[in-house]
Design an enzyme around this catalytic site. Structure first.
Site, PDB file in Angstrom:
ATOM      1  N   ARG A  88       3.425   0.289  -5.470  1.00  0.00           N
ATOM      2  CA  ARG A  88       3.224  -0.372  -4.179  1.00  0.00           C
ATOM      3  C   ARG A  88       1.955  -1.218  -4.129  1.00  0.00           C
ATOM      4  O   ARG A  88       1.733  -1.960  -3.172  1.00  0.00           O
ATOM      5  CB  ARG A  88       3.178   0.675  -3.064  1.00  0.00           C
ATOM      6  CG  ARG A  88       4.436   1.496  -2.971  1.00  0.00           C
ATOM      7  CD  ARG A  88       4.313   2.532  -1.895  1.00  0.00           C
ATOM      8  NE  ARG A  88       4.422   1.950  -0.579  1.00  0.00           N
ATOM      9  CZ  ARG A  88       5.559   1.745   0.066  1.00  0.00           C
ATOM     10  NH1 ARG A  88       6.689   2.102  -0.491  1.00  0.00           N
ATOM     11  NH2 ARG A  88       5.572   1.206   1.252  1.00  0.00           N
ATOM     12  N   ASN A 148      -0.938   1.833   5.798  1.00  0.00           N
ATOM     13  CA  ASN A 148      -0.086   0.850   5.137  1.00  0.00           C
ATOM     14  C   ASN A 148       0.474  -0.048   6.224  1.00  0.00           C
ATOM     15  O   ASN A 148       1.040   0.441   7.192  1.00  0.00           O
ATOM     16  CB  ASN A 148       1.062   1.560   4.404  1.00  0.00           C
ATOM     17  CG  ASN A 148       2.149   0.596   3.969  1.00  0.00           C
ATOM     18  OD1 ASN A 148       1.869  -0.562   3.643  1.00  0.00           O
ATOM     19  ND2 ASN A 148       3.385   1.049   3.956  1.00  0.00           N
ATOM     20  N   GLY A 149       0.307  -1.358   6.071  1.00  0.00           N
ATOM     21  CA  GLY A 149       0.829  -2.284   7.082  1.00  0.00           C
ATOM     22  C   GLY A 149      -0.240  -3.273   7.490  1.00  0.00           C
ATOM     23  O   GLY A 149      -1.230  -3.476   6.778  1.00  0.00           O
ATOM     24  N   TRP A 193      -2.699  -2.563  -1.677  1.00  0.00           N
ATOM     25  CA  TRP A 193      -2.331  -3.955  -1.956  1.00  0.00           C
ATOM     26  C   TRP A 193      -3.008  -4.744  -0.837  1.00  0.00           C
ATOM     27  O   TRP A 193      -2.638  -4.639   0.334  1.00  0.00           O
ATOM     28  CB  TRP A 193      -0.813  -4.134  -1.921  1.00  0.00           C
ATOM     29  CG  TRP A 193      -0.391  -5.533  -2.261  1.00  0.00           C
ATOM     30  CD1 TRP A 193      -0.239  -6.062  -3.504  1.00  0.00           C
ATOM     31  CD2 TRP A 193      -0.076  -6.585  -1.344  1.00  0.00           C
ATOM     32  NE1 TRP A 193       0.149  -7.378  -3.415  1.00  0.00           N
ATOM     33  CE2 TRP A 193       0.261  -7.730  -2.098  1.00  0.00           C
ATOM     34  CE3 TRP A 193      -0.047  -6.672   0.048  1.00  0.00           C
ATOM     35  CZ2 TRP A 193       0.620  -8.938  -1.521  1.00  0.00           C
ATOM     36  CZ3 TRP A 193       0.314  -7.885   0.620  1.00  0.00           C
ATOM     37  CH2 TRP A 193       0.648  -9.001  -0.167  1.00  0.00           C
ATOM     38  N   LYS A 253      10.524 -15.381 -12.733  1.00  0.00           N
ATOM     39  CA  LYS A 253      10.077 -14.403 -13.741  1.00  0.00           C
ATOM     40  C   LYS A 253       8.819 -14.912 -14.440  1.00  0.00           C
ATOM     41  O   LYS A 253       7.850 -14.189 -14.610  1.00  0.00           O
ATOM     42  CB  LYS A 253      11.157 -14.160 -14.810  1.00  0.00           C
ATOM     43  CG  LYS A 253      12.472 -13.556 -14.389  1.00  0.00           C
ATOM     44  CD  LYS A 253      12.401 -12.224 -13.731  1.00  0.00           C
ATOM     45  CE  LYS A 253      12.226 -12.348 -12.257  1.00  0.00           C
ATOM     46  NZ  LYS A 253      12.371 -11.150 -11.457  1.00  0.00           N
ATOM     47  N   GLU A 288       5.646 -15.011 -12.138  1.00  0.00           N
ATOM     48  CA  GLU A 288       5.037 -13.766 -11.677  1.00  0.00           C
ATOM     49  C   GLU A 288       4.360 -12.965 -12.773  1.00  0.00           C
ATOM     50  O   GLU A 288       3.424 -12.233 -12.496  1.00  0.00           O
ATOM     51  CB  GLU A 288       6.002 -12.916 -10.839  1.00  0.00           C
ATOM     52  CG  GLU A 288       7.157 -12.298 -11.545  1.00  0.00           C
ATOM     53  CD  GLU A 288       7.970 -11.413 -10.578  1.00  0.00           C
ATOM     54  OE1 GLU A 288       9.189 -11.454 -10.677  1.00  0.00           O
ATOM     55  OE2 GLU A 288       7.403 -10.682  -9.759  1.00  0.00           O
ATOM     56  N   CYS A 290       0.845  -1.190   0.000  1.00  0.00           N
ATOM     57  CA  CYS A 290       0.000   0.000   0.000  1.00  0.00           C
ATOM     58  C   CYS A 290       0.887   1.249   0.000  1.00  0.00           C
ATOM     59  O   CYS A 290       2.005   1.241   0.493  1.00  0.00           O
ATOM     60  CB  CYS A 290      -0.931   0.096   1.198  1.00  0.00           C
ATOM     61  SG  CYS A 290      -2.047  -1.283   1.376  1.00  0.00           S
ATOM     62  N   HIS A 301      15.339 -36.882  -7.838  1.00  0.00           N
ATOM     63  CA  HIS A 301      14.937 -37.193  -6.461  1.00  0.00           C
ATOM     64  C   HIS A 301      13.458 -36.882  -6.206  1.00  0.00           C
ATOM     65  O   HIS A 301      13.045 -36.753  -5.067  1.00  0.00           O
ATOM     66  CB  HIS A 301      15.817 -36.428  -5.471  1.00  0.00           C
ATOM     67  CG  HIS A 301      17.257 -36.838  -5.551  1.00  0.00           C
ATOM     68  ND1 HIS A 301      17.715 -38.067  -5.137  1.00  0.00           N
ATOM     69  CD2 HIS A 301      18.341 -36.187  -6.060  1.00  0.00           C
ATOM     70  CE1 HIS A 301      19.021 -38.151  -5.351  1.00  0.00           C
ATOM     71  NE2 HIS A 301      19.419 -37.024  -5.922  1.00  0.00           N
ATOM     72  N   GLU A 324      15.572 -18.045 -10.759  1.00  0.00           N
ATOM     73  CA  GLU A 324      15.149 -16.705 -11.199  1.00  0.00           C
ATOM     74  C   GLU A 324      14.312 -16.804 -12.480  1.00  0.00           C
ATOM     75  O   GLU A 324      13.305 -16.103 -12.617  1.00  0.00           O
ATOM     76  CB  GLU A 324      16.395 -15.829 -11.397  1.00  0.00           C
ATOM     77  CG  GLU A 324      16.134 -14.410 -11.853  1.00  0.00           C
ATOM     78  CD  GLU A 324      15.334 -13.557 -10.881  1.00  0.00           C
ATOM     79  OE1 GLU A 324      15.011 -14.013  -9.779  1.00  0.00           O
ATOM     80  OE2 GLU A 324      14.994 -12.418 -11.260  1.00  0.00           O
ATOM     81  N   LYS A 336       5.562  -3.826  -5.987  1.00  0.00           N
ATOM     82  CA  LYS A 336       7.013  -3.682  -6.146  1.00  0.00           C
ATOM     83  C   LYS A 336       7.742  -3.717  -4.816  1.00  0.00           C
ATOM     84  O   LYS A 336       8.873  -4.180  -4.729  1.00  0.00           O
ATOM     85  CB  LYS A 336       7.292  -2.365  -6.878  1.00  0.00           C
ATOM     86  CG  LYS A 336       8.739  -2.137  -7.250  1.00  0.00           C
ATOM     87  CD  LYS A 336       9.149  -3.017  -8.398  1.00  0.00           C
ATOM     88  CE  LYS A 336      10.619  -2.877  -8.747  1.00  0.00           C
ATOM     89  NZ  LYS A 336      11.110  -4.090  -9.419  1.00  0.00           N
TER      90      LYS A 336
END
Ligand code: M6R
Length: 631
Positions: free
Chosen positions: A27, A108-109, A82, A503, A506, A2, A522, A499, A626
């Site tokens: 955010r 925010n939080g 968010w 990518k 997401e 947020c 395995h 990575e 972000k």
């Protein structure tokens, strides 16, 4: 995450709030909302689901411009959400107001004890309209305000905040005090831009930078009372604290796609320059020592003394920053021969880790605001360890608390999906490894020089990959409809497999996992059939042959296999490679230890083109933000 903003001043308040929120859109984008006091001293509240543009579309043209002369004071607050508690709908959008419309607040939080507070307020007759944790704060404040004689809202705030558990930054206003804006910080970032008779509160200095060049960084458990007379700051015990007004050195956020369709593609293409920038002045020649002079040394730290005394490194971070840390582990252990552990910050901080003053904690964070990483920094400092951060934001909370700050120098990254900062963070870790190896004499000089020379060539190698990004496009179309996809590699490219999978997940929402190629047999190999493509990364060196065998094992289970290898391998090993892979992507010849910097680029493109092909929101993928300032 947020983003919150608040304004007190004489400018039209609504355009100012909207502009500030635009800088915080990274955010969150589940909903947006504003509230401002109108000429009748009533809160006007507007909220909309989804991105900020949806809010802009419903705002009346003259909203918040004021009808009186320019001497009128305007006050308003705004929010970008968010969602944590309660669905991403209009009812749960902020600002939240008390039942009598007396107090309006943005948050925010996370209020961790919201359930108990909500139960007890509801039992007293308070009507809740949303499912958020935030709403209990506004009702609690209203209750305490009504019980007070109305003369000291700071006292009311102190009483309320003592009842809250969790992390929060709040901005709020009360109709009783129409010329006062309040801001509170506790484990969530909040700054106050200071102008001439006007003030702008925001979750991030970038939202303030286009308006003011002076700033106050609120500290945890501080309350700011902002009025035309200035800013007063109090702690939770009621003591007044002297505000520290600092110059604001960052420029306004440049929001420009430079001709690319998405920020992500623009940022992928910036990587050669990012590497140059990150090396500049630090690696100037193969026979010159690495210069790792930090951007900032806090707490009177002497970086040289710190680096000389350490006998162990613990790298911590989240997401892409964590993956960059893993690459660093392989590199630093090889060169420096000291143990390097890498741990997700969210796990590290709740594990009572064993650290001491000879441990260097390397906190990796693009934003410098990730809550878990920030807490790991705090906890490590309390235990006596020294903290070095590699961050893209020198003005961030982590940078302000670490002993040593090394800037990633990647420039602002707008795309939620991190690309150029991954590469920039690895560069700084490599420089750290080279520097330690040089001072300790732990790696042959000739090989150090070869690595330095190789690093200086990395920008050109990335340029070569980017000279024809379209070669990745057909593969993206071909494999973009898979439900699951595996990325495998060994050694220093294992984190690149992680990575690559991150990518893809997401931005395309395809289920993807990165595995060590050796781990495949395995367990994960049981999933393989013709519907699960496996992308293998193979760079000539220590683990090439083994990785090739693992790729063949996948092929033997009918998996469709894609290879990512180097041009020289395609000459030396053409037969086995062509026999193993249905499709092959190549990168130029590159030393194995440096190869993650180059091998990661086609994987970024692969994810990008798949997301594009599937019509996904590349720069602002669903459910993400972000900067992750909640735990
Ligand atoms: O700002 P940070 O580097 O601390 O952020 C950590 C993660 O939230 C971040 O890397 C996230 O995984 C990105 N969306 C990855 O693209």
């Amino acid at each position: 995450m947020c983003g919150i903003v608040g304004y007190l001043g004489k400018k039209p308040v609504v355009p100012l709030l909207v502009d500030s929120l635009r800088h915080l859109e990274y955010r969150g984008y589940d909903s947006a909302g504003i509230a401002y006091l109108d000429d009748e001293n009533l809160f006007q509240v507007y909220k909309a689901c989804g991105k900020l543009v949806n809010l802009e579309n419903i705002l009346p043209e003259a909203a918040g411009n004021g009808t009186e002369s320019s001497s009128t004071l305007h006050l308003g607050i705004g929010h970008i959400r968010w969602a944590t508690h309660g669905a991403a709908n209009e009812i749960n959008a902020h600002p939240h107001t008390s039942n009598d419309n007396q107090i309006a607040l943005v948050h925010n939080g996370i209020i961790e004890n919201f359930y108990e507070l909500r139960q007890s307020l509801a039992a007293e007759g308070v009507q809740f309209s949303s499912d958020t944790d935030t709403e209990c704060v506004v009702h609690l404040l209203n209750k305490l305000n009504k019980a007070s004689d109305g003369s000291n809202f700071i006292q009311v705030l102190q009483q309320a905040l003592k009842q809250l558990k969790g992390a929060y930054a709040l901005t709020l206003a009360s109709r009783d005090n129409p010329d006062r804006l309040y801001a509170v910080r506790n484990h969530a970032p909040l700054v106050i831009g200071v102008g001439s008779e006007e003030y702008l509160v925001a979750s991030d200095a970038v939202a303030v930078a286009s308006h003011h060049n002076k700033i106050i960084y609120l500290k945890d458990r501080e309350i700011a009372e902002i009025s035309p007379e200035g800013v007063r700051i109090f702690n939770l015990d009621g003591e007044e604290v002297q505000p520290i007004i600092e110059p604001l050195n960052i420029g306004p956020l440049q929001i420009d796609k430079k001709g690319f369709k998405h920020f992500m593609m623009k940022e992928i293409h910036e990587q050669p320059d990012v590497v140059r920038n990150s090396l500049a002045g630090r690696l100037v020649g193969v026979d010159q020592p690495i210069d790792l002079t930090p951007q900032v040394s806090n707490n009177g730290s002497d970086p040289t003394a710190i680096l000389n005394q350490i006998d162990r490194i613990v790298i911590t971070g989240c997401g892409t920053s964590f993956n960059a840390g893993l690459v660093g582990k392989y590199f630093i252990e090889e060169l420096v021969r000291i143990p390097v552990e890498v741990e997700s910050a969210g796990e590290y901080r709740y594990r009572n880790p064993v650290v001491n003053k000879k441990t260097l904690i390397v906190a990796m964070s693009q934003s410098g605001e990730t809550a878990d990483t920030l807490e790991a920094v705090r906890q490590s400092s309390q235990q006596g360890a020294k903290v070095l951060t590699i961050t893209n934001r020198e003005d961030s909370s982590i940078a302000r608390e670490a002993d040593i700050v090394l800037s990633a120098r990647a420039g602002v990254e707008v795309s939620v999906c991190a690309t150029k900062t991954f590469v920039a963070q690895i560069i700084v870790l490599y420089l750290l490894g080279l520097s330690l190896a040089e001072t300790r004499g732990t790696y042959p000089t000739e090989q150090l020089q070869a690595l330095k020379s190789g690093l200086l060539k990395v920008p050109t190698l990335i340029e070569s990959v980017l000279s024809n990004p379209e070669v990745v496009q057909p593969l993206a179309k071909k494999y973009g409809h898979a439900r699951d996809l595996l990325f495998i590699a060994r050694g220093i490219n294992y984190p690149v497999a992680l990575e690559g999978a991150l990518k893809l997940k997401e931005i395309s929402y395809i289920h993807a996992e990165g595995y060590s190629a050796s781990e495949l047999k395995h367990g994960p190999i049981a999933m393989l059939d013709e519907d699960i493509p496996v992308l293998s990364i193979l760079v000539p060196g220590l683990v090439f042959d083994k990785s090739l065998s693992n790729a063949q094992e996948a092929k033997a289970r009918d998996a469709r296999s894609i290879g990512l290898t180097t041009t020289d391998a395609m000459v030396d090993q053409a037969g086995p490679l062509e026999d193993t892979f249905e499709d092959i992507l190549t990168i130029p010849q590159v030393p194995e230890l440096l190869s993650p910097l180059v091998a990661t680029v086609p994987l970024q493109l692969f994810a990008y083109y798949i997301a594009e092909h599937l019509g996904k929101d590349v720069d602002q993928p669903r459910n993400l933000a972000k900067s992750v300032t909640v735990e």
